[in-house]
Write a protein that holds these residues in place. Structure first.
Motif, PDB file in Angstrom:
ATOM      1  N   ASN A  98       8.434   4.780  11.705  1.00  0.00           N
ATOM      2  CA  ASN A  98      10.005   5.192  11.029  1.00  0.00           C
ATOM      3  C   ASN A  98       9.625   5.403   9.453  1.00  0.00           C
ATOM      4  O   ASN A  98      10.564   5.811   8.917  1.00  0.00           O
ATOM      5  N   SER A  99       8.252   5.566   8.968  1.00  0.00           N
ATOM      6  CA  SER A  99       8.015   5.790   7.409  1.00  0.00           C
ATOM      7  C   SER A  99       6.483   6.148   7.288  1.00  0.00           C
ATOM      8  O   SER A  99       5.634   5.801   8.409  1.00  0.00           O
ATOM      9  N   GLY A 100       6.563   6.961   6.332  1.00  0.00           N
ATOM     10  CA  GLY A 100       4.982   7.272   6.205  1.00  0.00           C
ATOM     11  C   GLY A 100       3.905   5.897   5.937  1.00  0.00           C
ATOM     12  O   GLY A 100       2.732   6.285   6.426  1.00  0.00           O
ATOM     13  N   MET A 101       4.564   4.847   5.375  1.00  0.00           N
ATOM     14  CA  MET A 101       3.706   3.634   5.169  1.00  0.00           C
ATOM     15  C   MET A 101       3.338   3.104   6.243  1.00  0.00           C
ATOM     16  O   MET A 101       2.379   2.259   6.602  1.00  0.00           O
ATOM     17  N   ALA A 102       3.981   3.019   7.555  1.00  0.00           N
ATOM     18  CA  ALA A 102       3.951   2.041   8.705  1.00  0.00           C
ATOM     19  C   ALA A 102       2.988   2.152   9.267  1.00  0.00           C
ATOM     20  O   ALA A 102       2.441   0.981   9.713  1.00  0.00           O
TER      21      ALA A 102
ATOM     22  N   ASN B  86       9.330   6.226  -5.086  1.00  0.00           N
ATOM     23  CA  ASN B  86       7.928   5.348  -5.386  1.00  0.00           C
ATOM     24  C   ASN B  86       8.063   3.946  -4.981  1.00  0.00           C
ATOM     25  O   ASN B  86       8.911   3.220  -5.931  1.00  0.00           O
ATOM     26  N   VAL B  87       7.642   3.581  -3.923  1.00  0.00           N
ATOM     27  CA  VAL B  87       7.657   2.003  -3.753  1.00  0.00           C
ATOM     28  C   VAL B  87       6.412   1.311  -4.465  1.00  0.00           C
ATOM     29  O   VAL B  87       5.306   1.726  -4.302  1.00  0.00           O
ATOM     30  N   PHE B  88       6.740   0.252  -5.205  1.00  0.00           N
ATOM     31  CA  PHE B  88       5.624  -0.442  -6.023  1.00  0.00           C
ATOM     32  C   PHE B  88       5.187  -1.690  -4.989  1.00  0.00           C
ATOM     33  O   PHE B  88       5.614  -2.585  -5.077  1.00  0.00           O
TER      34      PHE B  88
ATOM     35  N   ASP C 250       3.356   3.484  -2.229  1.00  0.00           N
ATOM     36  CA  ASP C 250       3.801   3.829  -1.220  1.00  0.00           C
ATOM     37  C   ASP C 250       4.802   4.840  -1.889  1.00  0.00           C
ATOM     38  O   ASP C 250       6.215   4.375  -1.918  1.00  0.00           O
ATOM     39  N   THR C 251       4.768   6.236  -1.395  1.00  0.00           N
ATOM     40  CA  THR C 251       5.839   7.151  -1.731  1.00  0.00           C
ATOM     41  C   THR C 251       6.468   7.325  -0.618  1.00  0.00           C
ATOM     42  O   THR C 251       5.692   7.593   0.734  1.00  0.00           O
ATOM     43  N   GLY C 252       7.880   7.751  -0.368  1.00  0.00           N
ATOM     44  CA  GLY C 252       8.296   8.144   0.592  1.00  0.00           C
ATOM     45  C   GLY C 252       9.290   9.238   0.057  1.00  0.00           C
ATOM     46  O   GLY C 252      10.268   9.159  -0.402  1.00  0.00           O
TER      47      GLY C 252
HETATM   48  N1  GLY Z   1       8.256   3.797   2.452  1.00  0.00           N
HETATM   49  C1  GLY Z   1       9.160   4.500   1.361  1.00  0.00           C
HETATM   50  C2  GLY Z   1      10.253   4.940   2.000  1.00  0.00           C
HETATM   51  O1  GLY Z   1      10.534   5.254   2.961  1.00  0.00           O
HETATM   52  O2  GLY Z   1      11.154   5.358   1.141  1.00  0.00           O
END
Ligand code: GLY
Length: 436
Positions: free
Chosen positions: A42-46, A204-206, A226-228
């Protein structure tokens, strides 16, 4: 600013971060690996949680991706609003214990505003930071040169990113002012308002904490970025269109639906709901199938079945008779294969799976809809507002109506379903099957 297409924007983002030393990785599958907390990515970081936690060595400490994502939390709103969707692509640049706030903020600004890259008007952009994050505020102010009155501080609701359990942290977003015509007109309207005027494009998530999913946080071994950035949202801004359903790749699908159904978009509000819903769902269906998910009555397979059958029903509402979903899936493949070569490689397979499922449902959909209409008449006659569990089960078992679909159709008319009764009927069937 040029009107870049979606495929161009994706490529621009990934190559920009390559110039900043990032390794470009292909999108991970929509099926999470070794992560029981998620049904679908559900997200780029997952897919990269182990890298954030420092549990696994990443291929490089700077990585960028464009990740296929599915979120079904807002499924009831899809089609009804112009901004909800289940499928989207998320652009991301990631640092695993490498660079932190200074670089992440500077690069986000450079990518969005530099005429060599996206070239958005800097005057229309407004950063926000987590309420107590003076460090990020100072970077925006002192290093990027944003006037104090244009930097907003928001609380946990807006500027702390977490999705269930896992790596999380305070974040700094960038909003784009799309102009007064998209505003709600309320005197309070401003950055952070829920309306369509100030659109969040960058997050931009720190990432420095790990959450257990119950608001208990522990400091991670390393600080991460982690950028989304939703690719479709960026395209809305760059292409200066009203909604995600108007950007080039989505419009191609929308147009194909209109061609097949012989209808025009924006001439009938109900039809527009169906057009938007099918446009969204066929993307999820195509990408899920390409990742090897097959329609079934459980888990991910159920999500796929539900989306596909929902799209098929809305096709009926548009007056489409016969199979049409594979034709649309072909448009999805053509529009997106630049970014996702697996679509072209598996085209034949994808179209076959979709056709088989649609055929299965087509055999019973008309009959099922007729039976459901009779059941509705009965409800009206008896003055009841709730369809019995047995009837819901009959529609499920005999006519292939996923229970959510029955619920939705009934809710559109002010009825509900007896979910408990349905579950009991399911149990009885399972028990009978076991005994046999
Ligand atoms: N993981 C960052 C975002 O989904 O916005």
């Amino acid at each position: 600013m040029e009107k870049y297409g979606v495929n161009q924007l994706r490529e621009m983002f990934l190559s920009f971060f390559e110039t900043k030393g990032h390794l470009r990785l292909p999108s991970f599958s929509l099926i999470p690996q070794n992560d029981a907390s998620l049904l679908l990515i559900n997200s780029g970081m997952a897919p990269m949680k182990p890298y954030f936690k420092g549990e696994q060595e990443p291929p490089r400490h700077r990585v960028c991706t464009c990740q296929k994502c599915i979120r079904t939390g807002d499924i009831e709103n899809i089609g009804k609003t112009a901004r909800h969707g289940t499928y989207f692509e998320m652009l991301g640049n990631f640092s695993f214990g490498d660079y932190f706030k200074h670089e992440a903020i500077a690069w986000s600004w450079e990518f969005l505003t530099s005429p060599e890259w996206v070239g958005l008007e800097a005057d229309r952009l407004y950063p926000s930071v987590y309420e107590s994050d003076d460090e990020a505020w100072n970077i925006w102010h002192d290093e990027i040169g944003i006037p104090a009155e244009k930097i907003f501080r928001f609380g946990k609701e807006d500027n702390f990113w977490e999705h269930g359990s896992g790596p999380c942290g305070p974040c700094s977003e960038i909003y784009y002012d799309r102009g007064e015509k998209y505003g709600c007109g309320k005197p309070t309207c401003g950055v952070g308002c829920d309306c369509d005027r100030f659109m969040e494009v960058w997050n931009n998530v720190f990432t420095q904490f790990e959450s257990d999913g119950h608001h208990n946080y522990t400091e991670l071994k390393q600080k991460n970025i982690d950028t989304g950035m939703g690719l479709e949202r960026l395209a809305v801004v760059v292409q200066n269109v009203d909604t995600v359903f108007d950007i080039d790749t989505m419009k191609a699908i929308r147009d194909k639906i209109c061609e097949i159904a012989g209808v025009e978009y924006e001439t009938d509000a109900d039809k527009d709901v169906s057009i938007r819903l099918i446009t969204d769902h066929i993307r999820s269906v195509t990408f899920m199938t390409s990742d090897g998910i097959i329609p079934s009555n459980e888990g991910r397979g159920y999500v796929l079945r539900r989306l596909l059958r929902r799209a098929a029903r809305h096709g009926r509402l548009l007056g489409i008779e016969g199979l049409f979903l594979a034709k649309l899936a072909k448009t999805v493949i053509d529009e997106s294969k630049d970014g996702y070569p697996e679509l072209a490689e598996k085209e034949e397979y994808i179209l076959k799976v979709i056709t088989t499922e649609e055929e299965k449902f087509n055999k019973t959909i008309d009959q099922g809809l007729a039976i459901l209409a009779d059941m509705e008449d009965e409800l009206v006659k008896s003055g009841s507002k709730t369809l019995s569990g047995e009837n819901v089960f009959k529609l499920y078992d005999t006519y292939g109506f996923p229970v959510d679909l029955t619920t939705e159709i009934l809710e559109e008319k002010g009825f509900s379903v007896d979910e408990e009764g349905f579950k009991k009927a399911m149990e009885v069937q399972k028990q009978t099957a076991r005994n046999a």
